[in-house]
Design a protein around this motif. Sequence first.
Motif, PDB file in Angstrom:
ATOM      1  N   MET A  92       0.857  -1.170   0.000  1.00 37.07           N
ATOM      2  CA  MET A  92       0.000   0.000   0.000  1.00 37.07           C
ATOM      3  C   MET A  92       0.900   1.228   0.000  1.00 37.07           C
ATOM      4  O   MET A  92       1.861   1.291   0.753  1.00 37.07           O
ATOM      5  N   ALA A  93       0.582   2.192  -0.828  1.00 34.36           N
ATOM      6  CA  ALA A  93       1.374   3.417  -0.909  1.00 34.36           C
ATOM      7  C   ALA A  93       0.448   4.626  -0.830  1.00 34.36           C
ATOM      8  O   ALA A  93      -0.664   4.610  -1.367  1.00 34.36           O
ATOM      9  N   VAL A  94       0.916   5.658  -0.152  1.00 28.70           N
ATOM     10  CA  VAL A  94       0.174   6.904  -0.003  1.00 28.70           C
ATOM     11  C   VAL A  94       1.111   8.044  -0.389  1.00 28.70           C
ATOM     12  O   VAL A  94       2.225   8.133   0.132  1.00 28.70           O
ATOM     13  N   GLU A  95       0.646   8.916  -1.324  1.00 27.46           N
ATOM     14  CA  GLU A  95       1.458  10.058  -1.726  1.00 27.46           C
ATOM     15  C   GLU A  95       0.989  11.290  -0.962  1.00 27.46           C
ATOM     16  O   GLU A  95      -0.202  11.612  -0.950  1.00 27.46           O
ATOM     17  N   LEU A  96       1.920  11.967  -0.316  1.00 29.98           N
ATOM     18  CA  LEU A  96       1.608  13.179   0.444  1.00 29.98           C
ATOM     19  C   LEU A  96       1.637  14.399  -0.464  1.00 29.98           C
ATOM     20  O   LEU A  96       2.116  14.337  -1.596  1.00 29.98           O
ATOM     21  N   GLU A  97       1.152  15.530   0.045  1.00 32.32           N
ATOM     22  CA  GLU A  97       1.119  16.763  -0.744  1.00 32.32           C
ATOM     23  C   GLU A  97       2.503  17.210  -1.171  1.00 32.32           C
ATOM     24  O   GLU A  97       2.675  17.801  -2.232  1.00 32.32           O
ATOM     25  N   ASP A  98       3.519  16.927  -0.345  1.00 39.79           N
ATOM     26  CA  ASP A  98       4.883  17.343  -0.689  1.00 39.79           C
ATOM     27  C   ASP A  98       5.590  16.314  -1.581  1.00 39.79           C
ATOM     28  O   ASP A  98       6.796  16.366  -1.757  1.00 39.79           O
ATOM     29  N   LYS A  99       4.819  15.389  -2.124  1.00 40.10           N
ATOM     30  CA  LYS A  99       5.273  14.346  -3.051  1.00 40.10           C
ATOM     31  C   LYS A  99       6.077  13.237  -2.384  1.00 40.10           C
ATOM     32  O   LYS A  99       6.615  12.377  -3.064  1.00 40.10           O
ATOM     33  N   ALA A 100       6.185  13.236  -1.073  1.00 37.34           N
ATOM     34  CA  ALA A 100       6.783  12.101  -0.376  1.00 37.34           C
ATOM     35  C   ALA A 100       5.810  10.930  -0.478  1.00 37.34           C
ATOM     36  O   ALA A 100       4.592  11.120  -0.537  1.00 37.34           O
ATOM     37  N   VAL A 101       6.335   9.731  -0.487  1.00 37.54           N
ATOM     38  CA  VAL A 101       5.505   8.537  -0.588  1.00 37.54           C
ATOM     39  C   VAL A 101       5.704   7.695   0.660  1.00 37.54           C
ATOM     40  O   VAL A 101       6.837   7.406   1.050  1.00 37.54           O
ATOM     41  N   LEU A 102       4.588   7.329   1.283  1.00 38.24           N
ATOM     42  CA  LEU A 102       4.619   6.454   2.450  1.00 38.24           C
ATOM     43  C   LEU A 102       4.183   5.069   2.007  1.00 38.24           C
ATOM     44  O   LEU A 102       3.225   4.926   1.258  1.00 38.24           O
ATOM     45  N   VAL A 103       4.878   4.063   2.500  1.00 35.82           N
ATOM     46  CA  VAL A 103       4.600   2.683   2.099  1.00 35.82           C
ATOM     47  C   VAL A 103       4.321   1.866   3.348  1.00 35.82           C
ATOM     48  O   VAL A 103       4.960   2.063   4.394  1.00 35.82           O
ATOM     49  N   GLY A 104       3.368   0.949   3.246  1.00 36.78           N
ATOM     50  CA  GLY A 104       3.043   0.110   4.383  1.00 36.78           C
ATOM     51  C   GLY A 104       2.124  -1.028   3.995  1.00 36.78           C
ATOM     52  O   GLY A 104       2.120  -1.479   2.853  1.00 36.78           O
ATOM     53  N   GLN A 105       1.323  -1.452   4.962  1.00 39.31           N
ATOM     54  CA  GLN A 105       0.430  -2.582   4.761  1.00 39.31           C
ATOM     55  C   GLN A 105      -1.010  -2.157   4.992  1.00 39.31           C
ATOM     56  O   GLN A 105      -1.275  -1.280   5.803  1.00 39.31           O
ATOM     57  N   ALA A 106      -1.912  -2.828   4.294  1.00 42.42           N
ATOM     58  CA  ALA A 106      -3.337  -2.563   4.466  1.00 42.42           C
ATOM     59  C   ALA A 106      -4.025  -3.863   4.850  1.00 42.42           C
ATOM     60  O   ALA A 106      -3.630  -4.943   4.433  1.00 42.42           O
ATOM     61  N   GLY A 107      -5.057  -3.736   5.685  1.00 42.38           N
ATOM     62  CA  GLY A 107      -5.848  -4.882   6.082  1.00 42.38           C
ATOM     63  C   GLY A 107      -7.316  -4.502   6.090  1.00 42.38           C
ATOM     64  O   GLY A 107      -7.671  -3.328   6.127  1.00 42.38           O
ATOM     65  N   PHE A 108      -8.172  -5.503   6.042  1.00 39.93           N
ATOM     66  CA  PHE A 108      -9.609  -5.283   5.986  1.00 39.93           C
ATOM     67  C   PHE A 108     -10.252  -6.020   7.143  1.00 39.93           C
ATOM     68  O   PHE A 108      -9.837  -7.118   7.499  1.00 39.93           O
ATOM     69  N   ASP A 109     -11.260  -5.405   7.768  1.00 41.71           N
ATOM     70  CA  ASP A 109     -11.939  -6.102   8.866  1.00 41.71           C
ATOM     71  C   ASP A 109     -13.452  -6.099   8.661  1.00 41.71           C
ATOM     72  O   ASP A 109     -13.960  -5.552   7.695  1.00 41.71           O
ATOM     73  N   ALA A 110     -14.140  -6.717   9.589  1.00 44.35           N
ATOM     74  CA  ALA A 110     -15.595  -6.909   9.467  1.00 44.35           C
ATOM     75  C   ALA A 110     -16.385  -5.605   9.517  1.00 44.35           C
ATOM     76  O   ALA A 110     -17.557  -5.578   9.152  1.00 44.35           O
ATOM     77  N   THR A 111     -15.791  -4.512   9.965  1.00 44.06           N
ATOM     78  CA  THR A 111     -16.508  -3.241  10.017  1.00 44.06           C
ATOM     79  C   THR A 111     -16.633  -2.593   8.637  1.00 44.06           C
ATOM     80  O   THR A 111     -17.288  -1.578   8.488  1.00 44.06           O
ATOM     81  N   GLY A 112     -15.982  -3.177   7.640  1.00 51.60           N
ATOM     82  CA  GLY A 112     -16.040  -2.620   6.290  1.00 51.60           C
ATOM     83  C   GLY A 112     -15.028  -1.521   6.060  1.00 51.60           C
ATOM     84  O   GLY A 112     -15.198  -0.700   5.168  1.00 51.60           O
ATOM     85  N   ARG A 113     -13.971  -1.514   6.848  1.00 51.68           N
ATOM     86  CA  ARG A 113     -12.950  -0.481   6.723  1.00 51.68           C
ATOM     87  C   ARG A 113     -11.602  -1.103   6.385  1.00 51.68           C
ATOM     88  O   ARG A 113     -11.291  -2.215   6.783  1.00 51.68           O
ATOM     89  N   VAL A 114     -10.807  -0.350   5.643  1.00 54.52           N
ATOM     90  CA  VAL A 114      -9.442  -0.756   5.335  1.00 54.52           C
ATOM     91  C   VAL A 114      -8.518   0.012   6.272  1.00 54.52           C
ATOM     92  O   VAL A 114      -8.530   1.237   6.312  1.00 54.52           O
ATOM     93  N   TRP A 115      -7.745  -0.742   7.034  1.00 54.90           N
ATOM     94  CA  TRP A 115      -6.806  -0.161   7.997  1.00 54.90           C
ATOM     95  C   TRP A 115      -5.438  -0.100   7.342  1.00 54.90           C
ATOM     96  O   TRP A 115      -4.958  -1.088   6.787  1.00 54.90           O
ATOM     97  N   ILE A 116      -4.803   1.059   7.407  1.00 53.33           N
ATOM     98  CA  ILE A 116      -3.515   1.237   6.742  1.00 53.33           C
ATOM     99  C   ILE A 116      -2.466   1.595   7.786  1.00 53.33           C
ATOM    100  O   ILE A 116      -2.597   2.582   8.519  1.00 53.33           O
ATOM    101  N   ASP A 117      -1.416   0.767   7.860  1.00 56.61           N
ATOM    102  CA  ASP A 117      -0.261   0.999   8.723  1.00 56.61           C
ATOM    103  C   ASP A 117       0.916   1.341   7.818  1.00 56.61           C
ATOM    104  O   ASP A 117       1.304   0.528   6.971  1.00 56.61           O
ATOM    105  N   LEU A 118       1.464   2.524   7.973  1.00 58.27           N
ATOM    106  CA  LEU A 118       2.563   2.982   7.122  1.00 58.27           C
ATOM    107  C   LEU A 118       3.872   2.871   7.897  1.00 58.27           C
ATOM    108  O   LEU A 118       3.958   3.296   9.048  1.00 58.27           O
ATOM    109  N   GLU A 119       4.893   2.317   7.242  1.00 63.51           N
ATOM    110  CA  GLU A 119       6.148   2.010   7.941  1.00 63.51           C
ATOM    111  C   GLU A 119       7.387   2.647   7.322  1.00 63.51           C
ATOM    112  O   GLU A 119       8.431   2.708   7.955  1.00 63.51           O
TER     113      GLU A 119
END
Length: 161
Positions: free
Chosen positions: A1-28
């Motif tokens: 999973m990757a997230v691009e910030l406004e300053d063009k930095a990229v955060l990379v991590g893991q995503a998981g899904f749970d029964a609440t219907g949400r994707v949880w993203i942990d960036l490392e």
Amino acid sequence: MAVELEDKAVLVGQAGFDATGRVWIDLETAVRNKQIIPVRAIALEASELTQGLKAIVGEEAPTLLADLVRGSLGGISDFVKATLEATSVVQLPGGGQAVQKSVPPLELFLLARAANLVALPHDQTAVIRTVKVDRDTPLFVLFLSGPDAQTSEQAPTTPGR
């Protein structure tokens, strides 16, 4: 999973899904100006400032066509088996009965054998669940304090789960 910030930095991590219907993203890991920096961060939904992003959950059948072909061939196989087991009883003059069995044509035997070769196991499902978050979903990144990522100490990911 990757997230691009406004300053063009990229955060990379893991995503998981749970029964609440949400994707949880942990960036490392952060990548900024060709530099790799360890971080601890989570993604928050921008509209509600809650942890995790709303997901679109669906089901897809990527092997539907192959499964339909397998099913058709399985039907032929079942037909040949039923034909082999089918009997008809004929009344004979004088009170006797004759049992008659018919043999299906050779091509049905060949199709039945082909059907058995490509049969889908009964415990295998052809439908898979998909979880999607739109590419341009606005979110906030919350950087967490805690143990330094370069030490051997392991910090728990995503608090409160």
